[in-house]
Design an enzyme around this catalytic site. Structure first.
Site, PDB file in Angstrom:
ATOM      1  N   GLU A   1      41.987  31.421  66.734  1.00 10.19           N
ATOM      2  CA  GLU A   1      42.414  30.290  67.607  1.00 10.19           C
ATOM      3  C   GLU A   1      43.869  30.222  67.323  1.00 10.19           C
ATOM      4  OE1 GLU A   1      39.055  28.166  65.813  1.00 10.19           O
ATOM      5  OE2 GLU A   1      39.280  26.958  67.424  1.00 10.19           O
TER       6      GLU A   1
ATOM      7  N   MET B   1      26.132  26.909  55.565  1.00  4.64           N
ATOM      8  CA  MET B   1      25.129  27.616  55.662  1.00  4.64           C
ATOM      9  C   MET B   1      24.781  28.622  54.691  1.00  4.64           C
ATOM     10  SD  MET B   1      22.733  28.624  57.683  1.00  4.64           S
ATOM     11  CE  MET B   1      22.942  28.315  59.398  1.00  4.64           C
TER      12      MET B   1
ATOM     13  N   ARG C   1      26.700  17.368  62.127  1.00  2.00           N
ATOM     14  CA  ARG C   1      26.518  16.703  63.429  1.00  2.00           C
ATOM     15  C   ARG C   1      25.035  17.121  63.898  1.00  2.00           C
ATOM     16  NH1 ARG C   1      31.773  18.600  66.095  1.00  2.00           N
ATOM     17  NH2 ARG C   1      32.393  19.007  64.203  1.00  2.00           N
TER      18      ARG C   1
ATOM     19  N   LEU D   1      30.039  29.634  65.803  1.00  2.00           N
ATOM     20  CA  LEU D   1      29.026  29.293  64.911  1.00  2.00           C
ATOM     21  C   LEU D   1      29.773  28.957  63.360  1.00  2.00           C
ATOM     22  CD1 LEU D   1      26.145  31.622  65.429  1.00  2.00           C
ATOM     23  CD2 LEU D   1      26.699  29.233  66.651  1.00  2.00           C
TER      24      LEU D   1
ATOM     25  N   HIS E   1      36.132  23.577  71.668  1.00  3.32           N
ATOM     26  CA  HIS E   1      36.253  24.971  71.270  1.00  3.32           C
ATOM     27  C   HIS E   1      36.877  25.671  72.078  1.00  3.32           C
ATOM     28  CE1 HIS E   1      33.028  24.074  67.754  1.00  3.32           C
ATOM     29  NE2 HIS E   1      34.282  23.995  67.016  1.00  3.32           N
TER      30      HIS E   1
ATOM     31  N   ARG F   1      47.822  22.108  68.322  1.00  4.45           N
ATOM     32  CA  ARG F   1      46.260  22.251  68.770  1.00  4.45           C
ATOM     33  C   ARG F   1      46.109  20.717  69.031  1.00  4.45           C
ATOM     34  NH1 ARG F   1      40.973  21.487  65.379  1.00  4.45           N
ATOM     35  NH2 ARG F   1      39.556  21.737  67.284  1.00  4.45           N
TER      36      ARG F   1
ATOM     37  N   ILE G   1      29.926  31.281  60.639  1.00  2.00           N
ATOM     38  CA  ILE G   1      28.411  31.648  60.539  1.00  2.00           C
ATOM     39  C   ILE G   1      28.271  33.090  61.368  1.00  2.00           C
ATOM     40  CG2 ILE G   1      26.185  31.205  60.898  1.00  2.00           C
ATOM     41  CD1 ILE G   1      26.912  28.083  60.428  1.00  2.00           C
TER      42      ILE G   1
ATOM     43  N   ASN H   1      48.002  22.247  63.312  1.00  2.00           N
ATOM     44  CA  ASN H   1      46.787  21.625  63.652  1.00  2.00           C
ATOM     45  C   ASN H   1      46.523  20.241  62.761  1.00  2.00           C
ATOM     46  OD1 ASN H   1      44.281  20.734  64.040  1.00  2.00           O
ATOM     47  ND2 ASN H   1      43.385  22.290  63.468  1.00  2.00           N
TER      48      ASN H   1
HETATM   49  P1  AMP Z   1      34.011  27.716  59.816  1.00  3.04           P
HETATM   50  O1  AMP Z   1      33.939  26.276  60.219  1.00  3.04           O
HETATM   51  O2  AMP Z   1      34.138  28.690  60.884  1.00  3.04           O
HETATM   52  O3  AMP Z   1      34.983  28.103  58.755  1.00  3.04           O
HETATM   53  O4  AMP Z   1      32.652  28.294  59.121  1.00  3.04           O
HETATM   54  C1  AMP Z   1      32.098  27.584  57.899  1.00  3.04           C
HETATM   55  C2  AMP Z   1      30.445  27.856  57.806  1.00  3.04           C
HETATM   56  O5  AMP Z   1      30.661  29.446  57.824  1.00  3.04           O
HETATM   57  C3  AMP Z   1      29.753  27.474  56.754  1.00  3.04           C
HETATM   58  O6  AMP Z   1      28.636  26.850  56.980  1.00  3.04           O
HETATM   59  C4  AMP Z   1      29.743  28.670  55.672  1.00  3.04           C
HETATM   60  O7  AMP Z   1      28.671  28.567  54.841  1.00  3.04           O
HETATM   61  C5  AMP Z   1      29.417  29.883  56.718  1.00  3.04           C
HETATM   62  N1  AMP Z   1      29.604  31.014  56.387  1.00  3.04           N
HETATM   63  C6  AMP Z   1      30.686  31.685  55.867  1.00  3.04           C
HETATM   64  N2  AMP Z   1      30.251  32.923  55.131  1.00  3.04           N
HETATM   65  C7  AMP Z   1      29.081  33.091  55.258  1.00  3.04           C
HETATM   66  C8  AMP Z   1      28.095  34.029  54.971  1.00  3.04           C
HETATM   67  N3  AMP Z   1      28.381  35.175  54.513  1.00  3.04           N
HETATM   68  N4  AMP Z   1      26.787  34.011  55.428  1.00  3.04           N
HETATM   69  C9  AMP Z   1      26.343  32.792  56.002  1.00  3.04           C
HETATM   70  N5  AMP Z   1      26.915  31.695  56.124  1.00  3.04           N
HETATM   71  C10 AMP Z   1      28.557  32.037  56.100  1.00  3.04           C
END
Ligand code: AMP
Length: 406
Positions: free
Chosen positions: A375, A274, A231, A199, A171, A83, A322, A9
């Protein structure tokens, strides 16, 4: 490791890679980052789970790919799966030929940040490994089954017919994997109506009927839809003329604001992450609390809206950083969705361990599951399928890896 597919990717200054084999535990993966700068390096995990960190000062994409492949060559990858974010109207993964490369180039105006970087990676791997079959797997392809009433904007017709202005969705690899895996876990593989909520830093939702995407939250670009890390998701399009007229902003400034300074970051004025926001909210930060509330409310609203694409709802799958890890966000989102008979089990939701699959509804109403996305695994599977059908059928050869992904 007997059989493997290299999944790549390429971003503008980074390359994510994974060597996908018969056993998920054996997966080797990593990230080459800061490419083109003195800080260029590769960070990853080797077989056996050991950490790898390698400095490759000033390396470009080609040099980084060469280094990655040198390290992995003894695993004898049988094909490369790339990808690619935007495939225009291509409906499935494709063997990379000059014609397909040209189609990816033609889709560049629709993904100006992503497709040029993918093309750099494709160009480099084609030169370095001309003997290996290479396949492009598109984020948009899964959504090409959307009906026209879901993908058309209410804009003048010529913008669609002459300039391809329509909803594409993104996605797709994740929504496809999660809905396949989730419906399999539910005992109704590729049957019925399901909603998926991917998410992460980028977020999107999807409605899937009998294994096919019928609607999704992202549109012409990955900006449309739900609130994301940086975004905005949906806003009134008149925001452009409002900011231009009243603040004198040009289109580039507005675009940057909507893509990089909005979402959770914009609302909270603190972070796009998050986890950080949940911690800040617990400590009384009102902006962080509001950002979380807007995120969950708008997500629930998107899922409720997408339900119009489904004859019935069998359930909902949460995924992404998330969706997989935050019981709090799942609970808050479902509190805005008491409709359709959804019934979350607080106990099961709270008890679900990080990174594991599991059902979290109370046993009445549509099912609710957490399904960690994969993925890379999906890209590898689609790569094998294309190589099997388009290369080896003509040569009579069989790819050993076919069995592993069955
Ligand atoms: P990704 O782009 O799929 O890697 O997801 C990244 C997002 O997942 C970020 O906003 C992280 O803060 C959130 N994230 C990962 N672990 C947790 C958790 N235990 N609680 C809340 N958010 C999380």
């Amino acid at each position: 490791m007997s059989t493997s597919i290299l999944v790549i990717n390429c971003g503008s200054s980074s390359i994510k890679y994974a060597l996908v084999s018969d056993r998920r535990e054996d997966r080797i993966f990593g990230l080459a980052e800061n490419l083109g700068s003195p800080e260029a390096r590769i960070k990853g995990i080797t077989v056996g789970g050991e950490a790898l960190e390698l400095s490759i000062p000033n390396a470009d994409h080609e040099k980084a790919l060469e280094t990655i492949l040198e390290r992995l060559s003894h695993y004898n990858p049988q094909a490369i799966g790339h990808r690619v974010v935007h495939g225009g109207t291509l409906t499935k993964a494709e063997l990379l030929t000059p014609e397909i490369v040209q189609r990816i180039r033609e889709a560049t105006p629709l993904a100006p940040l992503h497709n040029p970087a993918h093309l750099v990676g494709i160009d480099a791997t084609m030169r370095l490994f001309p003997e290996l079959p290479q396949v492009a797997v598109f984020d948009t392809a899964f959504h090409q089954t959307m009906p026209s009433h879901a993908y058309r904007y209410a804009l003048p017709k010529f913008l669609y017919t002459q300039h391809n202005v329509r909803r594409y969705g993104f996605h797709g690899t994740s929504h496809a994997y999660v809905s396949d895996r989730g419906s399999e876990l539910a005992g109704s593989f590729r049957e019925g109506g399901w909603l998926t909520a991917h998410l992460g830093n980028g977020s999107s939702t999807c409605a899937i009927w009998n294994g096919q995407s019928v609607d999704t939250s992202m549109g012409l670009t990955p900006l449309e839809g739900v609130v994301m890390g940086t975004r905005s998701g949906d806003v009134d399009p008149s925001i452009h003329s409002f900011l231009a007229t009243n603040l004198g902003w040009d289109i580039y400034k507005i675009d940057k604001m909507l893509n990089s300074q909005s979402g959770l970051l914009g609302l909270s004025d603190l972070s796009n992450d998050m986890r950080t926001l949940i911690e800040a909210s617990e400590q009384g930060n009102e902006d962080a609390t509001l950002a979380i509330e807007v995120f969950c409310y708008r997500l629930a609203k998107s899922l409720a809206g997408l339900s119009c694409g489904l004859p019935r709802i069998d359930g909902l799958f949460f995924t992404g950083g998330i969706g997989e890890n935050s019981a709090y966000i799942r609970e808050k989102t479902m509190s805005y969705l008491p409709h359709f008979g959804f019934n979350l089990s607080k106990e099961k939701n709270d008890e679900l361990k990080r990174g594991t699959e599991g059902r979290i509804d109370a046993g009445v109403g549509p099912q609710i599951w957490v399904v960690p996305t994969d993925e890379e695994g999906r890209i590898a599977k689609e790569t094998i399928h294309v190589v099997e059908t388009e290369v080896h059928q003509t040569t009579g050869k069989k790819l050993k890896a076919q069995a592993m992904m069955a």
